[in-house]
Design an enzyme around this catalytic site. Structure first.
Site, PDB file in Angstrom:
ATOM      1  N   HIS A 161      -3.387   2.135  -2.574  1.00 40.61           N
ATOM      2  CA  HIS A 161      -4.444   1.240  -2.103  1.00 40.61           C
ATOM      3  C   HIS A 161      -5.126   0.469  -3.231  1.00 40.61           C
ATOM      4  CE1 HIS A 161      -4.378   2.374   2.138  1.00 40.61           C
ATOM      5  NE2 HIS A 161      -4.173   3.634   1.746  1.00 40.61           N
ATOM      6  N   ASN A 218       0.824  -1.212   0.000  1.00 36.88           N
ATOM      7  CA  ASN A 218       0.000   0.000   0.000  1.00 36.88           C
ATOM      8  C   ASN A 218       0.854   1.256   0.000  1.00 36.88           C
ATOM      9  OD1 ASN A 218      -2.629  -0.992  -0.110  1.00 36.88           O
ATOM     10  ND2 ASN A 218      -2.722  -1.353   2.095  1.00 36.88           N
ATOM     11  N   ASP A 270      -5.698  -7.050   5.783  1.00 34.34           N
ATOM     12  CA  ASP A 270      -5.032  -8.092   4.994  1.00 34.34           C
ATOM     13  C   ASP A 270      -5.220  -9.461   5.632  1.00 34.34           C
ATOM     14  OD1 ASP A 270      -3.571  -7.647   7.247  1.00 34.34           O
ATOM     15  OD2 ASP A 270      -1.619  -7.604   6.270  1.00 34.34           O
ATOM     16  N   ASP A 294      -5.799  -3.458  -3.095  1.00 34.48           N
ATOM     17  CA  ASP A 294      -7.067  -4.164  -3.318  1.00 34.48           C
ATOM     18  C   ASP A 294      -6.898  -5.272  -4.355  1.00 34.48           C
ATOM     19  OD1 ASP A 294      -8.220  -2.472  -1.509  1.00 34.48           O
ATOM     20  OD2 ASP A 294      -9.182  -1.177  -2.994  1.00 34.48           O
TER      21      ASP A 294
END
Length: 302
Positions: free
Chosen positions: A189, A184, A219, A193
């Protein structure tokens, strides 16, 4: 380990619904036999000085048949609706036989009764399907993860509670990606994802008995597997670790490699409730972290 499938859930039928449909079918066919016998023998009934002709009697009974067919659709909009349509077609066939072969034109009102049954049943099925779809969409939003499409913690916990109520032994695996924060921080982000979806799909594809996989949050993932004495949970955990180590290809030719730390707990050995088992599996997962990550730890009772 399937995801939440609205189409299959809409057609799911319970044992209780099957029993109700069975008895309604028996009632419908019994009424049809009565109508057939009345028309064949031209039965008349006198009530308070008035004579009820066979057409009146059969028309009344046919209206009850239509009501029974509608009740089938109410029991289950899909399977009950199909059965009702089939029985209405059978009814139409008998009406045509009575009119054109047996030469009983008095059966003609039954034809219009059945046609009205078709119309009512079609409208009912449409409305019930819309209501069922809306309810299932609401349920899906409540128990699925918006990023991965897998079940969320609530959905997994509900599944565990169902297994506990049925007293079925199962394993719960608590999986945590080891280097997710750096992904990240480095790529953003959106790439994080993507990583969650890819890893989730990989773990979901591993051959295993029936069960569910879900995202706990961040996570962290959860996998719940009902088992018998033949299931090798350690071999399954090793396969999960192997899948996590495979590089994930991101946009613009970038790749990222992670690993997984896993904690394993089992019902009823490590707990008698879903919350107890999640705590034990989570604690075992942190044991894997302290051991150097990229490994699994089986919970033991102290």
């Amino acid at each position: 380990m399937d995801r939440f499938d609205i189409s299959s859930r809409k057609k799911k039928i319970t044992k209780k619904e099957k029993i109700h449909l069975f008895f309604l079918i028996i009632i419908y066919l019994s009424l049809e036999l009565i109508v057939s016998g009345i028309n064949k023998n031209q039965v008349q009934i006198e009530v308070m000085g008035a004579v009820l002709t066979p057409s009146i009697i059969s028309g009344v009974i046919t209206s009850f048949c239509i009501a029974v067919g509608i009740m089938m659709t109410q029991v289950h909009w899909h399977y009950g609706g199909i059965i009702a349509y089939f029985l209405f077609c059978l009814n139409l066939f008998l009406v045509f036989v009575s009119i054109f072969i047996s030469h009983h034109p008095d059966s003609l009102p039954g034809f219009f009764f059945v046609c009205s049954g078709f119309l009512i049943n079609t409208i009912l099925i449409k409305n019930l399907r819309l209501v069922e779809t809306k309810n299932l969409l609401t349920e899906k939003l409540a128990i699925t993860d918006s990023v991965t499409g897998l079940y969320n913690r609530r959905g997994i916990t509900k599944y565990m509670e169902d297994l506990v109520n049925e007293e079925k032994p199962f394993y719960v695996l608590f999986l945590d990606l080891d280097n997710f924060k750096s992904l990240n921080d480095t790529f953003g982000h959106s790439f994080g994802d993507l990583m969650l979806r890819v890893i989730g799909d990989r773990w979901e594809s591993i051959p295993k008995p029936d069960g569910l996989i879900g995202r706990n949050g961040g996570d962290e993932f959860l996998i719940v597997i009902p088992y018998d004495f033949k299931f090798d949970v350690e071999g399954f955990a090793k396969e999960c670790i192997k899948k996590a180590l495979e590089p994930v290809y991101l946009d613009e030719g970038k790749t990222f490699t992670t690993s997984a730390s896993i904690g394993i707990a089992s019902y009823p050995e490590n707990g008698l409730t879903a919350d107890e088992l999640l705590i034990k599996a989570d604690f075992a997962m942190y044991g894997s972290k302290h051991r150097g990550k990229n490994c699994y730890t089986i919970s033991v009772n102290e």
